[in-house]
Design a protein around this motif. Structure first.
Motif, PDB file in Angstrom:
ATOM      1  N   GLY A 176       0.789  -1.094   0.219  1.00  0.00           N
ATOM      2  CA  GLY A 176      -0.178  -0.025  -0.147  1.00  0.00           C
ATOM      3  C   GLY A 176       0.764   1.297  -0.048  1.00  0.00           C
ATOM      4  N   ILE A 177       0.140   2.358   0.255  1.00  0.00           N
ATOM      5  CA  ILE A 177       0.907   3.774   0.269  1.00  0.00           C
ATOM      6  C   ILE A 177       0.345   4.421   1.418  1.00  0.00           C
ATOM      7  CG2 ILE A 177       1.258   3.887  -2.108  1.00  0.00           C
ATOM      8  CD1 ILE A 177      -0.976   5.806  -2.151  1.00  0.00           C
ATOM      9  N   GLY A 178      -0.525   3.967   2.347  1.00  0.00           N
ATOM     10  CA  GLY A 178      -0.767   4.558   3.535  1.00  0.00           C
ATOM     11  C   GLY A 178       0.065   4.601   4.631  1.00  0.00           C
ATOM     12  N   SER A 200      -1.282  -3.640 -13.337  1.00  0.00           N
ATOM     13  CA  SER A 200      -1.611  -3.265 -11.832  1.00  0.00           C
ATOM     14  C   SER A 200      -0.398  -2.724 -11.229  1.00  0.00           C
ATOM     15  CB  SER A 200      -2.508  -4.123 -10.988  1.00  0.00           C
ATOM     16  OG  SER A 200      -2.483  -5.404 -11.430  1.00  0.00           O
ATOM     17  N   HIS A 203       0.774   0.614 -12.506  1.00  0.00           N
ATOM     18  CA  HIS A 203      -0.207   1.474 -11.649  1.00  0.00           C
ATOM     19  C   HIS A 203       0.279   1.730 -10.291  1.00  0.00           C
ATOM     20  CE1 HIS A 203      -3.910   2.453  -9.485  1.00  0.00           C
ATOM     21  NE2 HIS A 203      -3.836   3.308 -10.751  1.00  0.00           N
ATOM     22  N   ASP A 204       0.676   0.778  -9.582  1.00  0.00           N
ATOM     23  CA  ASP A 204       0.914   0.745  -8.288  1.00  0.00           C
ATOM     24  C   ASP A 204       2.584   1.165  -7.928  1.00  0.00           C
ATOM     25  OD1 ASP A 204      -1.428  -0.040  -7.917  1.00  0.00           O
ATOM     26  OD2 ASP A 204      -0.839  -2.030  -7.259  1.00  0.00           O
ATOM     27  N   ARG A 207       2.621   4.911  -7.930  1.00  0.00           N
ATOM     28  CA  ARG A 207       2.252   5.369  -6.879  1.00  0.00           C
ATOM     29  C   ARG A 207       3.216   5.516  -5.753  1.00  0.00           C
ATOM     30  NH1 ARG A 207      -3.084   7.023  -6.061  1.00  0.00           N
ATOM     31  NH2 ARG A 207      -3.595   5.952  -4.241  1.00  0.00           N
ATOM     32  N   ASP A 210       6.017   7.679  -6.320  1.00  0.00           N
ATOM     33  CA  ASP A 210       5.591   8.983  -5.749  1.00  0.00           C
ATOM     34  C   ASP A 210       5.724   9.454  -4.529  1.00  0.00           C
ATOM     35  OD1 ASP A 210       5.053   9.824  -8.380  1.00  0.00           O
ATOM     36  OD2 ASP A 210       2.919   9.667  -8.196  1.00  0.00           O
ATOM     37  N   LEU A 211       5.358   8.199  -3.762  1.00  0.00           N
ATOM     38  CA  LEU A 211       5.464   8.407  -2.227  1.00  0.00           C
ATOM     39  C   LEU A 211       6.894   8.397  -1.805  1.00  0.00           C
ATOM     40  CD1 LEU A 211       3.466   8.284   0.209  1.00  0.00           C
ATOM     41  CD2 LEU A 211       4.203   5.786   0.441  1.00  0.00           C
TER      42      LEU A 211
ATOM     43  N   VAL B  42      -8.374   1.602  -1.526  1.00  0.00           N
ATOM     44  CA  VAL B  42      -8.183   3.083  -2.037  1.00  0.00           C
ATOM     45  C   VAL B  42      -6.809   3.630  -2.149  1.00  0.00           C
ATOM     46  CG1 VAL B  42     -10.489   3.682  -1.399  1.00  0.00           C
ATOM     47  CG2 VAL B  42      -8.363   4.253   0.208  1.00  0.00           C
ATOM     48  N   GLU B  43      -5.750   2.554  -1.454  1.00  0.00           N
ATOM     49  CA  GLU B  43      -4.411   2.901  -1.645  1.00  0.00           C
ATOM     50  C   GLU B  43      -3.945   2.338  -3.006  1.00  0.00           C
ATOM     51  OE1 GLU B  43      -2.113   1.866   1.964  1.00  0.00           O
ATOM     52  OE2 GLU B  43      -3.757   1.941   2.978  1.00  0.00           O
ATOM     53  N   GLU B  44      -4.505   1.123  -3.450  1.00  0.00           N
ATOM     54  CA  GLU B  44      -4.075   0.723  -4.435  1.00  0.00           C
ATOM     55  C   GLU B  44      -5.091  -0.169  -5.487  1.00  0.00           C
ATOM     56  OE1 GLU B  44      -1.003   1.319  -5.188  1.00  0.00           O
ATOM     57  OE2 GLU B  44       0.106   1.129  -3.497  1.00  0.00           O
ATOM     58  N   PRO B  45      -6.079   0.985  -5.874  1.00  0.00           N
ATOM     59  CA  PRO B  45      -7.321   0.350  -6.681  1.00  0.00           C
ATOM     60  C   PRO B  45      -6.873  -0.038  -8.114  1.00  0.00           C
ATOM     61  CG  PRO B  45      -7.209   2.838  -6.563  1.00  0.00           C
ATOM     62  CD  PRO B  45      -6.109   2.385  -5.922  1.00  0.00           C
ATOM     63  N   ASN B  46      -7.138  -1.346  -8.330  1.00  0.00           N
ATOM     64  CA  ASN B  46      -6.945  -2.184  -9.477  1.00  0.00           C
ATOM     65  C   ASN B  46      -8.084  -2.681 -10.195  1.00  0.00           C
ATOM     66  OD1 ASN B  46      -3.895  -3.454  -8.023  1.00  0.00           O
ATOM     67  ND2 ASN B  46      -4.173  -1.532  -9.312  1.00  0.00           N
ATOM     68  N   ILE B 142      -9.693   6.832  -4.840  1.00  0.00           N
ATOM     69  CA  ILE B 142      -8.345   6.933  -4.754  1.00  0.00           C
ATOM     70  C   ILE B 142      -7.731   7.874  -3.893  1.00  0.00           C
ATOM     71  CG2 ILE B 142      -6.392   7.344  -6.616  1.00  0.00           C
ATOM     72  CD1 ILE B 142      -8.162   6.713  -8.918  1.00  0.00           C
ATOM     73  N   LEU B 143      -6.760   7.452  -2.806  1.00  0.00           N
ATOM     74  CA  LEU B 143      -6.206   8.134  -1.919  1.00  0.00           C
ATOM     75  C   LEU B 143      -4.965   8.948  -2.582  1.00  0.00           C
ATOM     76  CD1 LEU B 143      -6.085   8.708   1.303  1.00  0.00           C
ATOM     77  CD2 LEU B 143      -4.347   6.744   1.216  1.00  0.00           C
ATOM     78  N   ASN B 144      -5.014  10.277  -2.398  1.00  0.00           N
ATOM     79  CA  ASN B 144      -3.719  11.061  -2.866  1.00  0.00           C
ATOM     80  C   ASN B 144      -2.405  10.377  -2.387  1.00  0.00           C
ATOM     81  OD1 ASN B 144      -5.456  12.576  -4.146  1.00  0.00           O
ATOM     82  ND2 ASN B 144      -5.230  14.310  -3.153  1.00  0.00           N
ATOM     83  N   VAL B 145      -1.288  10.501  -3.231  1.00  0.00           N
ATOM     84  CA  VAL B 145       0.013  10.138  -2.423  1.00  0.00           C
ATOM     85  C   VAL B 145       0.437  10.686  -1.183  1.00  0.00           C
ATOM     86  CG1 VAL B 145       2.384   9.628  -3.050  1.00  0.00           C
ATOM     87  CG2 VAL B 145       0.567   8.892  -4.672  1.00  0.00           C
TER      88      VAL B 145
END
Ligand code: SF4
Ligand code: SF4
Lengths: 294, 291
Positions: A176-178, A200, A203-204, A207, A210-211, B42-46, B142-145
Motif C-alpha cells: 500500500g501507500i498509507g 496493476s 499502476h501501483d 504510486r 511518488d511516495l 483506495v491505496e492501490e485500486p486495481n 483513490i487516496l492521494n499519494v
C-alpha cells in the motif's frame, strides 16, 4: 558510533514477492538487524524461524470510549458530538467504528464515558541464526494505529543494532501507500520496490515511487517474474531511467518459489542453483555497493 | 440474489482478491443481474484495469480540518491538550495544525473556549464513478499519494451504494482498521487465500476480524498446486466452507498481466465462477435460516 543504514523493501501492490525477497536477502547480509514492519500481516518470521524470543513488549494503541449504562442519563449529547456514528440509539459504542477522538468523553455531563487505552498488539525481539536480531510485531485483529506500531518496531530495531554493534537494518515494509508504509519508509537510506510486470504492477509502482520521492528516499527497483510480460518489464526499466531510479535487477518466474514458500524456506536454500536464486545473488551484490555509498 | 453486499478480503496482499472479485462481477452481470462494483482498496485500486469503466463523474473526497483564527487564539492550549491525535501544537505565540495527523473529529472546534476554531476542508483523494463492461456500475476511490488515512475515502465510496444491486466490494489487503471499515456492513465475506504458510497465517487473522464482526465467511483458494494440508486442517477445524478453488495456471497469470478477465480469455473457468456464485448464495441462505 557508526552510522546505521536502513533499507526498506516495499511493493505498493501486495503479493509481488516482497517478503520472499526480504527473506532471501536477509540470509545474505551479514551483521544486520531485520525488522518486519508489515504489522498487519507479518510473515517474515515464518521464513526466518527465530531461535528464541528474547523479549516481548506490549503495544497500546489509541484510546476507545465505552459508556457506563449505570451513569448514562440518555441525554444524547454524545451521539451529537460523535462524527463517526459510533454510538447507537441505546447508547452503546461500537468499538470498530469508534475513532477514539474522545469527543463523547469530554462532553458527557454525567461523566458516564470511560475513555482508556487498550492493548492493540505485541512486538517481539528475537535472535536468529548467525547471532542476528529480528524484530516483528503483531497487531491484534482489526486494530488501528499500525503506523505507530511500525514506528515502535523501527525504534526497537535501531536499539538492537546499537546493542549488538551492527550498522545495517533491513526492513520488510507493508503493502500500500498509507499510514504504515509512510512510517516504514521515512528516514530510510534506500527503498527497494519489488514489482511485477502487469498493468496493476505499473499502476501501483508509480504510486509508491511518488511516495518515496515525496519523502525524499532514494529508490531502487526489482522486477519479479519479469518474463511473464517482457513488454511491461521494458516499460518499467524505461520508467526507472526517466525517474532516476536505480534498476537493481529482474527475477524470472520460477515455480520453485511457490514450492519454497510452502515449506517456508527461502529460494536460496530451497533451490540454490535455479535462475531466480542467481538473480537474487546479483541483486545482493549491487545492493552491497549501493549501500556503501548512501 | 439481489440487493446485498459481497465483500472480498484477503489478509495477505496479492492472493488474487481483485481477480476473483472482478470476474465474479462480470459473471453475475453477464447472467442478467444488476451489479455494482466498489473498489475500497483506495491505496492501490486495481479493479478498473479489468473492468475498464468509462468514468463520467469525478468528485473530490474531503475531510474536515480545523481552521484556527490566530487573532482570537489566546494560546490556552486546551485544543492541543485534548486532541487525541497530536494534530495541534500550541506555541506561546500561535497554534499550529499538522493536517496529516488530523482525524477530522471536530473536538477542537467544540472545545475551544474562545471560539477561535472553525471548520474548513481538505482534499485527500477522489471518487470516480462510471459504467464498466457488461453494464456494471463502477465506483472507486483513490487516496492521494502522501496521505496517510484511507478511512474517509472508503466511507465515501460506500456512500455510493446502489439499491437493488449485487454490490461486489473489493477490500484493501491487511487485517486492520481499513478492512474493518470496508467489511462492516457486508452480508458475506469472501476470503481469497493461497495455499502457503504466509497465506494461511494471514487468513487466520483476517478470519478472526470477520468473525468478530459476526460475518458469514467463505473461502476461495487461489493458485492451488497440490493440497496444502495445514490449510485443509484449519478450514475443517473452523468449519469454513470452500466456495471455489482455482489452480496455479500460468495462463491465468498471463491473463492478469494483460489486464484481461479470466472468464473472457479462458472460458474453461466459467464453471468455477458459476459455482462460486451458487456457493455464495447457499452460504447466505444458511445464515438466514440460522437467524
Ligand atoms: S471517542 Fe469519538 S469516535 Fe469514539 S464514540 Fe466517542 S465521540 Fe465517537
Ligand atoms: S479535528 Fe480532532 S483530530 Fe483534528 S485537530 Fe481537531 S481535535 Fe485534533
Amino acid at each position: 558510533m557508526t552510522h546505521i543504514k536502513e533499507m526498506v523493501i516495499v511493493s505498493g501492490k501486495g503479493g509481488t514477492g516482497k517478503t520472499s525477497l526480504a527473506g532471501a536477502l536477509s540470509s545474505l547480509f551479514q551483521g544486520k538487524v531485520i525488522a518486519d514492519c508489515d504489522v498487519d500481516a507479518a510473515n517474515l518470521h515464518l521464513i526466518l524461524q527465530p531461535e528464541e524470543v528474547l523479549q516481548t513488549k506490549e503495544f497500546t494503541g489509541g484510546k476507545k470510549a465505552k459508556i457506563d449504562p449505570e451513569r448514562c442519563t440518555k441525554c444524547g449529547t454524545c451521539r451529537e458530538v460523535c462524527r463517526y456514528d459510533a454510538i447507537s440509539e441505546d447508547f452503546t459504542i461500537d468499538p470498530f467504528s469508534c475513532e477514539g477522538c474522545g469527543a463523547c468523553y469530554f462532553f458527557c455531563s454525567a461523566m458516564a464515558v470511560n475513555f482508556s487505552t487498550r492493548l492493540a498488539g505485541h512486538y517481539y525481539i528475537c535472535s536468529i541464526s548467525g547471532n542476528g536480531r529480528f524484530v516483528f510485531a503483531e497487531l491484534l485483529p482489526g486494530e488501528d494505529n499500525s503506523g505507530k506500531l511500525v514506528a515502535a518496531v523501527r525504534n526497537e530495531a535501531r536499539e538492537e543494532a546499537v546493542k549488538t554493534g551492527v550498522n545495517f537494518i533491513l526492513i520488510d515494509g507493508p503493502p500500500g501507500i498509507g499510514c504504515p508504509v509512510i512510517s516504514s519508509i521515512t528516514g530510510t537510506h534506500l527503498a527497494v520496490v519489488v514489482t511485477e510486470p502487469t498493468p496493476s504492477g505499473i499502476h501501483d509502482l508509480k504510486r509508491i515511487v511518488d511516495l518515496t520521492h515525496h519523502f525524499q528516499v532514494k529508490t531502487a527497483l526489482v522486477v519479479n517474474k519479469w518474463d511473464i510480460h517482457p513488454g511491461y518489464t521494458r516499460e518499467m526499466k524505461q520508467y526507472c531511467a526517466e525517474q532516476n531510479l536505480i534498476f537493481l535487477g529482474e527475477i524470472p518466474y520460477e515455480t520453485a518459489i511457490t514450492k519454497a514458500q510452502k515449506e517456508a524456506k527461502t529460494i536460496l536454500d530451497f533451490a540454490p542453483d535455479c535462475a531466480a536464486s542467481g538473480s537474487i545473488r546479483e541483486i545482493y551484490t549491487k545492493l552491497h555497493e549501493i549501500l556503501e555509498e548512501v | 440474489m439481489r440487493d446485498m453486499n459481497i465483500a472480498f478480503a484477503s489478509g495477505k496482499g496479492g492472493t488474487g482478491k481483485t481477480t476473483i472479485a472482478v470476474n465474479l462481477a462480470f459473471f453475475l452481470a453477464y447472467s442478467q443481474q444488476q451489479v455494482q462494483y466498489l473498489d475500497c482498496d483506495v491505496e492501490e485500486p486495481n479493479g478498473h484495469i479489468f473492468l475498464k469503466p468509462e468514468i463520467h463523474t469525478r468528485t473530490a473526497a474531503k475531510v474536515m480540518v480545523p481552521v484556527i483564527d490566530q487573532d482570537k487564539c489566546t494560546h490556552c492550549g486546551e485544543c492541543s491538550e485534548k486532541c487525541q491525535f497530536n494534530a495541534l501544537v500550541t506555541l506561546p505565540s500561535n497554534t499550529l495544525l499538522f493536517p496529516e495527523l488530523c482525524h477530522g473529529c471536530g473536538l477542537c472546534v467544540r472545545i475551544c473556549p474562545e471560539g477561535a476554531i472553525h471548520e474548513g476542508e481538505r482534499e485527500i483523494g477522489f471518487i470516480e464513478k462510471g459504467k464498466a463492461i457488461q453494464n456494471i456500475d463502477f465506483v472507486h476511490g483513490i487516496l492521494n499519494v502522501g496521505e496517510p488515512m484511507a478511512g474517509p475515502i472508503i466511507h465515501e465510496v460506500k456512500r455510493q451504494y446502489k439499491k437493488e444491486h449485487i454490490r461486489i466490494i473489493d477490500a484493501p489487503p491487511g487485517t486492520s482498521c481499513p478492512v474493518v471499515k470496508t467489511i462492516h456492513d457486508a452480508d458475506v465475506v469472501v476470503m481469497v487465500t493461497e495455499p502457503t504458510p504466509f497465506g494461511l497465517h494471514d487468513l487466520q487473522i483476517a478470519v478472526s476480524v470477520a468473525q468478530n464482526l459476526g460475518k458469514p465467511i467463505g473461502i476461495v483458494i487461489n493458485r492451488q498446486n497440490g493440497e496444502f494440508p495445514p490449510l485443509v486442517t484449519y478450514l475443517l477445524n473452523n468449519s469454513l466452507p470452500v466456495l471455489m478453488v482455482l489452480p496455479e495456471d500460468i495462463e491465468i497469470a498471463r491473463c492478469y498481466s494483460q489486464g484481461e478477465l479470466i472468464i473472457k480469455a479462458l472460458p474453461l473457468y466459467i464453471d468455477q465462477f458459476m459455482e462460486l456464485a451458487v456457493n455464495i448464495g447457499r452460504l447466505l441462505g444458511k445464515t438466514k435460516d440460522r437467524r
